[in-house]
Design an enzyme around this catalytic site. Sequence first.
Site, mmCIF file in Angstrom:
data_model
loop_
_atom_site.group_PDB
_atom_site.id
_atom_site.type_symbol
_atom_site.label_atom_id
_atom_site.label_comp_id
_atom_site.label_asym_id
_atom_site.label_seq_id
_atom_site.Cartn_x
_atom_site.Cartn_y
_atom_site.Cartn_z
ATOM 1 N N HIS A 1 -2.583 7.824 6.766
ATOM 2 C CA HIS A 1 -1.242 8.247 6.733
ATOM 3 C C HIS A 1 -1.752 9.774 6.102
ATOM 4 O O HIS A 1 -1.338 10.688 6.252
ATOM 5 C CB HIS A 1 -0.623 7.928 5.324
ATOM 6 C CG HIS A 1 0.659 7.251 5.633
ATOM 7 N ND1 HIS A 1 1.449 7.006 6.043
ATOM 8 C CD2 HIS A 1 0.339 5.512 5.095
ATOM 9 C CE1 HIS A 1 2.351 6.191 6.237
ATOM 10 N NE2 HIS A 1 2.443 4.965 5.424
ATOM 11 N N CYS B 1 5.927 0.041 7.417
ATOM 12 C CA CYS B 1 5.383 0.849 6.413
ATOM 13 C C CYS B 1 6.892 1.518 5.832
ATOM 14 O O CYS B 1 7.930 1.314 6.124
ATOM 15 C CB CYS B 1 4.628 1.735 7.238
ATOM 16 S SG CYS B 1 5.062 3.587 6.670
ATOM 17 N N LEU B 2 6.512 2.033 4.428
ATOM 18 C CA LEU B 2 7.561 1.970 3.364
ATOM 19 C C LEU B 2 8.278 3.505 4.017
ATOM 20 O O LEU B 2 9.168 3.663 4.085
ATOM 21 C CB LEU B 2 7.133 2.271 2.469
ATOM 22 C CG LEU B 2 6.620 0.391 0.711
ATOM 23 C CD1 LEU B 2 6.012 1.171 0.201
ATOM 24 C CD2 LEU B 2 8.191 -0.225 1.903
ATOM 25 N N HIS C 1 -4.087 1.411 7.549
ATOM 26 C CA HIS C 1 -2.603 1.979 7.763
ATOM 27 C C HIS C 1 -2.930 3.914 6.299
ATOM 28 O O HIS C 1 -1.713 4.415 7.077
ATOM 29 C CB HIS C 1 -1.959 0.892 7.314
ATOM 30 C CG HIS C 1 -0.823 0.818 7.580
ATOM 31 N ND1 HIS C 1 0.509 0.744 8.270
ATOM 32 C CD2 HIS C 1 0.011 2.355 6.433
ATOM 33 C CE1 HIS C 1 1.763 1.251 8.192
ATOM 34 N NE2 HIS C 1 1.570 2.306 6.533
ATOM 35 N N GLU C 2 -3.289 3.223 5.480
ATOM 36 C CA GLU C 2 -2.866 3.804 4.484
ATOM 37 C C GLU C 2 -3.725 5.026 4.278
ATOM 38 O O GLU C 2 -3.391 6.150 4.354
ATOM 39 C CB GLU C 2 -3.498 3.661 3.197
ATOM 40 C CG GLU C 2 -2.412 2.405 2.205
ATOM 41 C CD GLU C 2 -0.832 2.355 2.890
ATOM 42 O OE1 GLU C 2 -0.499 3.656 2.507
ATOM 43 O OE2 GLU C 2 -0.316 1.409 3.059
ATOM 44 N N GLN D 1 3.194 9.655 1.673
ATOM 45 C CA GLN D 1 4.244 9.198 1.675
ATOM 46 C C GLN D 1 5.161 9.415 -0.520
ATOM 47 O O GLN D 1 6.664 9.144 -0.171
ATOM 48 C CB GLN D 1 4.043 7.800 1.270
ATOM 49 C CG GLN D 1 3.543 6.808 2.424
ATOM 50 C CD GLN D 1 3.243 5.745 2.933
ATOM 51 O OE1 GLN D 1 2.445 5.052 2.317
ATOM 52 N NE2 GLN D 1 4.843 4.967 2.912
ATOM 53 N N GLY E 1 0.451 -0.964 0.012
ATOM 54 C CA GLY E 1 0.144 -0.673 -0.288
ATOM 55 C C GLY E 1 0.675 0.841 -0.176
ATOM 56 O O GLY E 1 2.063 0.938 0.145
HETATM 57 NI NI NI Z 1 2.967 3.082 5.323
#
Ligand code: NI
Length: 170
Positions: free
Chosen positions: A139, A93-94, A135-136, A51, A46
């Site tokens: 963000h 998380c990236l 989660h997204e 991000q 995701g």
């Molecule tokens: Ni994330």
Amino acid sequence: MALLEIKKYPDPVLKQKAQEITDINGTLQELIDNMVETMYEAPGIGLAANQVGHLKRVIVVDITAGKEKGNLIVLLNPQIVETEGKTDSEEGCLSVPKYTNVIKRAEKVLVRGLDREGKPVEIEAEGLLSRAFQHEIDHLDGVLFIDRLSPIKREFFRKRYKKILKELNR
Ligand code: NI
């Protein structure tokens, strides 16, 4: 298409709230394509526009990380309208490389939003997909999974992450 730079914590853009999409245009479609490519390349399951430094309410999710076709979900202005149950699971998380921890989330969610053409969609999700949506969408509100750790765990995170960042920047 182009790969975008994934912003890493503590980049301030990750703490900002993204704006509603009001205009579905070519620039937005290009951003979506680039986000999808960036997510698959990472690889991740995701990605939210924050991000990659864009404060727009766009998320892309594919819980197979592109391994199976037909699982890509693109949502504009996504909202969680219903939740059910609670569940604990490991999350990463990236934007927070090399760190995972167990986070409590709703077990099931009902998400509403628009697809990339602006058509309203409603998705019922459970398991990993439910977690990815939560989660997204966090963000887009400037919330990271580490913000959901207990104060003690967050303290441990800060110490660990300092070392992680040092290693990454070496
Ligand atoms: Ni994330």
